[in-house]
Enzyme design. Structure first.
Site, short mmCIF file in Angstrom:
data_model
loop_
_atom_site.label_atom_id
_atom_site.label_comp_id
_atom_site.label_asym_id
_atom_site.label_seq_id
_atom_site.Cartn_x
_atom_site.Cartn_y
_atom_site.Cartn_z
N LYS A 200 75.57 -44.42 -10.26
CA LYS A 200 77.29 -45.50 -10.66
C LYS A 200 77.50 -46.18 -9.85
CE LYS A 200 80.60 -45.24 -12.27
NZ LYS A 200 80.74 -47.24 -12.97
N CYS B 191 90.40 -49.75 1.92
CA CYS B 191 90.77 -48.23 1.44
C CYS B 191 91.36 -47.96 3.17
CB CYS B 191 89.85 -47.37 1.47
SG CYS B 191 88.11 -47.55 2.59
N GLU C 233 86.24 -39.68 -1.29
CA GLU C 233 86.73 -40.76 -0.23
C GLU C 233 87.50 -42.14 -0.96
OE1 GLU C 233 86.24 -41.18 3.06
OE2 GLU C 233 84.32 -39.72 3.28
N GLU D 243 99.36 -48.14 -2.33
CA GLU D 243 98.26 -48.87 -1.85
C GLU D 243 97.57 -50.24 -3.04
OE1 GLU D 243 94.13 -47.07 -2.97
OE2 GLU D 243 93.98 -47.59 -0.81
P1 NAD Z 1 87.82 -46.55 -9.46
O1 NAD Z 1 88.18 -45.39 -8.90
O2 NAD Z 1 88.59 -47.22 -10.07
O3 NAD Z 1 86.70 -46.48 -9.24
C1 NAD Z 1 85.64 -46.24 -8.99
C2 NAD Z 1 84.59 -45.63 -9.05
O4 NAD Z 1 85.00 -44.90 -10.40
C3 NAD Z 1 83.95 -47.17 -9.97
O5 NAD Z 1 82.12 -47.02 -10.31
C4 NAD Z 1 84.30 -46.71 -11.57
O6 NAD Z 1 84.25 -46.75 -12.28
C5 NAD Z 1 84.87 -44.56 -11.62
N1 NAD Z 1 85.06 -44.52 -12.34
C6 NAD Z 1 86.00 -44.60 -12.91
N2 NAD Z 1 87.04 -43.80 -13.52
C7 NAD Z 1 86.14 -42.67 -13.93
C8 NAD Z 1 86.25 -41.49 -14.07
N3 NAD Z 1 87.00 -40.98 -14.76
N4 NAD Z 1 85.07 -40.28 -13.52
C9 NAD Z 1 84.57 -41.20 -13.18
N5 NAD Z 1 83.75 -41.44 -12.64
C10 NAD Z 1 85.28 -43.22 -12.93
O7 NAD Z 1 88.50 -47.24 -7.72
P2 NAD Z 1 87.98 -48.78 -7.43
O8 NAD Z 1 88.65 -49.65 -7.87
O9 NAD Z 1 86.26 -49.39 -8.18
O10 NAD Z 1 88.46 -48.70 -6.02
C11 NAD Z 1 89.09 -48.73 -4.83
C12 NAD Z 1 89.60 -47.89 -4.84
O11 NAD Z 1 88.61 -47.03 -3.41
C13 NAD Z 1 90.84 -47.77 -4.12
O12 NAD Z 1 91.60 -46.92 -3.89
C14 NAD Z 1 90.17 -47.42 -2.41
O13 NAD Z 1 91.26 -46.99 -1.23
C15 NAD Z 1 88.89 -46.70 -2.81
N6 NAD Z 1 87.94 -46.82 -1.82
C16 NAD Z 1 88.52 -45.87 -0.85
C17 NAD Z 1 87.52 -46.00 0.38
C18 NAD Z 1 87.30 -44.82 1.02
O14 NAD Z 1 86.01 -44.92 1.66
N7 NAD Z 1 87.81 -43.81 1.25
C19 NAD Z 1 86.64 -47.22 0.11
C20 NAD Z 1 86.31 -48.08 -0.81
C21 NAD Z 1 87.34 -47.65 -1.40
#
Ligand code: NAD
Length: 464
Positions: free
Chosen positions: A152, A261, A227, A354
């Protein structure tokens, strides 16, 4: 419908059906049906198919990079490098099916052996900042270990994941092995986390959503890899090569417009070196080329969305002084100039949260002990750097900082062949390198009695 917006122009670049629970369940059912044949495939054959997929992605690298650059608003040169990493990731894990080795363990009365078994259907949930790259970190080891997949992608950036599904089928991955569901996280993502036929969820995204996933996964004792976010420290000692540290610091936090991230968004500088470092940093920041993602000279593009622009702007509100800023285009697009706040206290909101945008906090420190203490004063622990010419101090500091990945005299965090992941609230588990395969398989222990009577077996049964 999902309307996919191009962040540099604010124009709609695609419209596609928005999946919901019904589509997610159907994808899980397809993945479940495909699992027995995929896991049973001769390991060498599974390896060949993954190599073919790597080739097929490489053949379409230019097209995929352009799609990613437009959809995520990232510089085309970065997008090209990311698709290169996708290819490399599939190649690396293509070698894995024949190397999923077990052990033989000396025991009484027979032979004991372990196997690495696939988990079954795995749900992969990915963010919008490195869409296809992060998907590949999960898809490649999951397939190599014999699992089938429902992926997804983030609703803002689903396009390259949808292409990956097509390329995979063309490359010979059987139908149903890799299924992409483009829809909201709160609906499709949540369903994957709760679905009884999904054995594991691997999630990359915010710490806030990650917490909810960990809770929801408890209902079915689902395996999870998380992650999550970061607030990494770039620690610069006075004896470092200050020019090198200052010229590489901007892209370590402003790369991908700060939506990374691993962004080293807290720049910790020894007070004695502050003036020299800041003047070199200013030159590097004002020289950054911010603009059209499709221009090969561009180093930084826009933010992903209007919402993200509003959130990032809220951190530059006078709480911490702006030391200097780079440029950003006017007109349509979610532009925000690279911005350096200094001096910042580690207690200020921009240093604690962040930001996920091009805002860096410069925080002074007096000595090594204070540097380590500030670096560790955060809920996160994902990446970071240490700059010094003193080798012993470099290693001491790298070991003392609570983080999953750290580099010395460098700001690189991620390599296909080395483990990546977070300490503390930056996550659970590791991706990439040899470790990722552990996250997509279970250890099975098999004991085969070879001695008549098998006296030890009865004893062991009585213990448990
Ligand atoms: P997000 O948490 O809003 O969304 C990530 C994914 O989760 C999306 O596909 C979203 O549709 C899905 N999602 C949202 N709500 C959900 C739920 N209730 N249940 C299941 N899935 C759900 O994050 P984002 O805004 O897309 O990305 C940014 C964040 O990702 C930042 O905090 C960044 O640090 C983190 N990030 C971490 C890494 C790592 O490897 N540690 C890498 C890249 C990004």
């Amino acid at each position: 419908m999902i309307r996919v917006i191009e962040p540099a122009t604010e124009e709609v670049m695609a419209e596609l059906p928005r999946a919901g629970v019904v589509e997610t369940d159907a994808a899980v059912a397809r993945a479940r049906a495909a699992f027995p044949a995929w896991r049973a495939l001769d390991p060498a054959e599974r390896s060949t198919v993954l190599h073919r997929l790597a080739h097929a992605i490489e053949d379409r690298a230019g097209e995929l990079a352009t799609l990613e650059a437009r959809n995520a608003g990232k510089p085309i040169s970065d997008a090209g490098g990311e698709i290169g990493m996708v290819v490399e990731t599939f190649r690396y894990y293509a070698g894995a099916p024949e190397r999923l080795l077990g052990k033989t363990i000396p025991v009484a009365g027979g032979v004991d052996m372990t196997f690495r078994e696939p988990l079954g259907v795995v749900g992969l949930i990915t963010p919008w900042n490195f869409p296809l790259t992060i998907a590949s970190w999960k898809v490649a080891p999951a397939l190599a270990a014999g699992n089938t997949i429902v992926l997804k992608p983030a609703e803002l950036t689903p396009l390259t994941a949808i292409e990956l599904e097509k390329v995979a089928v063309e490359a010979g991955i059987p139908e149903g092995v890799l299924n992409v569901v483009a829809g909201p996280g709160s609906v499709c993502g949540q369903r994957l986390v709760e679905h009884p036929d999904v054995a594991k969820v691997a999630f990359t995204g915010s710490t806030e959503v990650g917490r909810g996933i960990a809770q929801a996964a408890a209902g079915t004792i689902k395996r999870v890899t998380l992650e999550l976010g970061g607030k990494s420290a770039n620690v610069i000692f006075g004896d470092a090569d200050l020019q090198a540290a200052a010229s590489s610091a901007p892209l370590a936090v402003f790369g991908n417009a700060g939506q990374d991230c691993c962004a080293r968004s807290r720049i910790l500088v020894e007070r004695s070196a502050m003036d020299e470092f800041m003047s070199a940093l200013e030159q590097a920041v004002t020289a950054l080329r911010v603009g059209d993602p499709l221009d090969h000279e561009t180093q930084m593009g826009p933010l992903i969305s209007a919402d993200q622009l509003e959130t990032v702007s809220s951190y530059v509100n006078g709480e911490a002084p702006v030391a200097f800023r780079g440029s950003a285009p006017d007109g349509p697009g979610y532009w925000f100039p690279p911005t350096v706040l200094a001096p910042v206290s580690n207690d200020d909101r921009p240093a604690r949260e962040e930001i996920f945008g091009p805002v860096a906090c410069v925080i002074p420190f007096e000595d090594e002990a204070e540097a380590v203490s500030i670096a560790n004063d955060t809920i996160y622990g994902l990446s970071g750097s240490v700059w010094t010419r003193d080798g012993a101090r470099a290693l001491r500091t790298a070991r003392a900082i609570e983080t999953g990945v750290i580099s010395i005299n460098s700001n690189t965090s991620v390599r296909v062949s080395t483990p990546f992941g977070g300490f503390k609230q930056s996550g659970v588990g590791r991706e990439l390198g040899p470790n990722a395969l552990d996250a997509y398989s279970e250890v099975k222990n098999v004991y085969y009695a070879t001695e008549p009577g098998d006296p030890e077996a009865g004893e062991a049964e009585n213990i448990v």
